[in-house]
Scaffold this motif. Structure first.
Motif, PDB file in Angstrom:
ATOM      1  N   ALA A  13      -4.516 -11.408 -26.771  1.00  0.00           N
ATOM      2  CA  ALA A  13      -3.805 -12.725 -26.316  1.00  0.00           C
ATOM      3  C   ALA A  13      -4.923 -13.524 -25.939  1.00  0.00           C
ATOM      4  O   ALA A  13      -6.081 -13.355 -26.147  1.00  0.00           O
ATOM      5  N   VAL A  14      -4.359 -15.014 -26.026  1.00  0.00           N
ATOM      6  CA  VAL A  14      -5.410 -15.967 -26.009  1.00  0.00           C
ATOM      7  C   VAL A  14      -6.542 -15.798 -24.839  1.00  0.00           C
ATOM      8  O   VAL A  14      -7.783 -16.237 -25.165  1.00  0.00           O
ATOM      9  N   ALA A  15      -6.251 -15.361 -23.716  1.00  0.00           N
ATOM     10  CA  ALA A  15      -6.865 -15.372 -22.528  1.00  0.00           C
ATOM     11  C   ALA A  15      -8.216 -14.319 -22.901  1.00  0.00           C
ATOM     12  O   ALA A  15      -9.250 -14.242 -22.002  1.00  0.00           O
ATOM     13  N   GLN A  16      -8.025 -13.174 -23.753  1.00  0.00           N
ATOM     14  CA  GLN A  16      -9.077 -12.237 -24.141  1.00  0.00           C
ATOM     15  C   GLN A  16      -9.929 -12.712 -25.165  1.00  0.00           C
ATOM     16  O   GLN A  16     -10.818 -12.004 -25.270  1.00  0.00           O
ATOM     17  N   ARG A  17      -9.637 -14.249 -25.655  1.00  0.00           N
ATOM     18  CA  ARG A  17     -10.585 -14.246 -27.108  1.00  0.00           C
ATOM     19  C   ARG A  17     -11.657 -15.190 -26.795  1.00  0.00           C
ATOM     20  O   ARG A  17     -12.300 -15.426 -27.481  1.00  0.00           O
ATOM     21  N   GLN A  18     -11.647 -15.628 -25.418  1.00  0.00           N
ATOM     22  CA  GLN A  18     -12.619 -16.778 -25.030  1.00  0.00           C
ATOM     23  C   GLN A  18     -12.840 -17.994 -26.005  1.00  0.00           C
ATOM     24  O   GLN A  18     -13.867 -18.300 -26.603  1.00  0.00           O
ATOM     25  N   VAL A  19     -11.586 -18.495 -26.227  1.00  0.00           N
ATOM     26  CA  VAL A  19     -11.572 -19.995 -27.004  1.00  0.00           C
ATOM     27  C   VAL A  19     -11.245 -20.958 -26.057  1.00  0.00           C
ATOM     28  O   VAL A  19     -10.477 -20.799 -24.948  1.00  0.00           O
ATOM     29  N   GLY A  20     -11.623 -21.966 -26.342  1.00  0.00           N
ATOM     30  CA  GLY A  20     -11.158 -23.460 -25.744  1.00  0.00           C
ATOM     31  C   GLY A  20     -10.428 -24.136 -26.922  1.00  0.00           C
ATOM     32  O   GLY A  20     -10.618 -24.172 -27.932  1.00  0.00           O
ATOM     33  N   PHE A  21      -9.095 -24.668 -25.955  1.00  0.00           N
ATOM     34  CA  PHE A  21      -8.239 -25.295 -27.153  1.00  0.00           C
ATOM     35  C   PHE A  21      -7.985 -26.731 -26.490  1.00  0.00           C
ATOM     36  O   PHE A  21      -7.584 -26.871 -25.336  1.00  0.00           O
ATOM     37  N   VAL A  22      -8.125 -27.775 -27.300  1.00  0.00           N
ATOM     38  CA  VAL A  22      -7.882 -28.963 -27.053  1.00  0.00           C
ATOM     39  C   VAL A  22      -6.627 -29.454 -27.881  1.00  0.00           C
ATOM     40  O   VAL A  22      -6.601 -29.388 -29.317  1.00  0.00           O
ATOM     41  N   PHE A  23      -5.520 -30.156 -27.278  1.00  0.00           N
ATOM     42  CA  PHE A  23      -4.091 -30.610 -27.863  1.00  0.00           C
ATOM     43  C   PHE A  23      -4.273 -32.034 -28.049  1.00  0.00           C
ATOM     44  O   PHE A  23      -5.255 -32.668 -27.432  1.00  0.00           O
ATOM     45  N   GLN A  24      -3.521 -32.518 -28.856  1.00  0.00           N
ATOM     46  CA  GLN A  24      -3.429 -34.035 -29.150  1.00  0.00           C
ATOM     47  C   GLN A  24      -3.154 -34.606 -27.934  1.00  0.00           C
ATOM     48  O   GLN A  24      -3.494 -36.011 -27.690  1.00  0.00           O
ATOM     49  N   HIS A  25      -2.008 -34.332 -27.148  1.00  0.00           N
ATOM     50  CA  HIS A  25      -1.507 -35.020 -26.199  1.00  0.00           C
ATOM     51  C   HIS A  25      -2.146 -34.562 -24.761  1.00  0.00           C
ATOM     52  O   HIS A  25      -1.391 -34.490 -23.745  1.00  0.00           O
ATOM     53  N   TYR A  26      -3.353 -34.125 -24.681  1.00  0.00           N
ATOM     54  CA  TYR A  26      -4.271 -33.828 -23.717  1.00  0.00           C
ATOM     55  C   TYR A  26      -3.776 -32.835 -22.721  1.00  0.00           C
ATOM     56  O   TYR A  26      -4.552 -31.696 -22.296  1.00  0.00           O
TER      57      TYR A  26
END
Length: 349
Positions: free
Chosen positions: A69-82
């Motif tokens: 899952a996303v929480a286990q991957r140590q990624v940061g995500f930035v979306f278009q609409h903040y």
């Protein structure tokens, strides 16, 4: 290194991704560039763990994370609409990811606040921690969203059309700032965009996508100057295309030789692509392309000339040195093509 192996994704009968293979180097800034529906956002979501492939593998530093899952991957995500919380202050938004960590990993409130303020300083918003998102400009809100993504100390930063909701001037300023920040932090970053200028300016390498496949991966210079397909040539930069016939290594247009191609290409029907700046004004000798000017306007330091090929239907656009007199409608010019790409008709389609 991020490694994607034969990633395939379907939605009902629609195949969004078709056996994608891609490697992203440590510390690299990679752009996924393509039109709407090309599969770039779906691929980004699979890398993040927000979606899962029907086939294939995602590896981080050799480790298979395909089903994590996303929480286990140590990624940061930035979306278009903040996607900022309106009821939280800027500092609280930045620290949110830290505040919802599992109990054993949860920092104290003082530490969260300190980390949030450090990141706001990094994104040049140090004095705005006590404001609310509604009190900020679009560019400031996107910086807050980036600071929030960085707060969890990600191994990988993912950005989905991060500047799409901003006006042109703010978008340009933020692009330069983000590139500088990336170099300072040394993060591996992948961003999705349909804006070719954004991809060519920001990225170390660009992966051009269309209909669920990667058409070409290369440096911005390789993508722009040496497109591997007619689609890449069309999509990245302004391109003129002419139907030609290859005869003995020479491209002919309506029986006239207009360009000699160096390299092996089959005889017969082909497509010749050239950029507006790939021509020079010449006399009316053999090998020149005659056009009749329809319009001319200033584009930066050149005249962008729109014209019709004399006696032919195809319109073209070329750039002429603005130090020369402005071409007038109805004026006849002879162009020499200095550089071009040639594709077989089938490959260019």
């Amino acid at each position: 290194m991020i490694t994607l192996e034969s990633i395939t994704k379907r939605f009902a009968t629609f195949e969004a991704l078709k056996s994608i293979d891609l490697k992203v180097r440590d510390g690299e800034f990679l752009a996924l560039l393509g039109p709407s529906g090309s599969g770039k956002t779906t691929l980004l979501r699979i890398i993040a763990g927000l979606a899962f492939p029907d086939a294939g593998r995602v590896r981080f530093e050799g480790e298979d994370v395909t089903h994590l899952a996303v929480a286990q991957r140590q990624v940061g995500f930035v979306f278009q609409h903040y996607a900022l919380f309106k009821h939280m202050t800027v500092a609280e938004n930045v620290g949110f990811g830290l505040s919802v960590r599992p109990r054993g990993q949860l920092p104290g409130k003082t530490e969260i606040r300190k980390r949030a303020l450090e990141l706001l300083d990094l994104v040049q918003l140090a004095d705005l921690g006590n404001r609310y998102p509604g009190q900020l400009s679009g560019g400031q809100r996107q910086r807050v969203a980036l600071a929030r993504a960085l707060a969890v100390e990600p191994k990988l930063l993912l950005l989905d059309e991060p500047f799409g909701a901003l006006d042109a001037k703010v978008r340009k300023d933020l692009r330069r700032w983000l590139r500088t920040l990336h170099e300072q932090m040394g993060l591996t970053s992948i961003f999705v965009t349909h804006d070719q200028d954004e991809a060519l300016e920001l990225a170390d390498r660009v992966a051009v996508m269309d209909h669920g496949v990667i058409e070409q991966v290369g440096t911005p210079d390789q993508i722009y100057m040496h497109p591997h397909s007619g689609f890449v040539s069309d999509f990245v930069g302004d391109t003129n295309s002419l139907p030609v016939d290859m005869v003995g290594g020479t491209a002919t247009f309506h029986g006239q030789s207009i360009f000699t191609h160096i390299g092996a290409l089959a005889e017969g029907a082909a497509r010749l692509d050239f950029r507006p700046h790939d021509v020079t004004i010449a006399d009316d000798s053999d090998g020149c392309l005659p056009i009749v000017v329809s319009a001319a306007y200033r584009k930066g330091g050149v005249w962008r000339v729109e014209g019709q090929l004399a006696g032919k239907a195809a319109p073209i656009e070329v750039d002429i040195d603005s130090g020369a007199p402005r071409p007038q409608p109805g004026q006849r010019l002879a162009l020499k093509i200095e550089r071009a790409q040639i594709f077989s008709r089938q490959a260019a389609a």
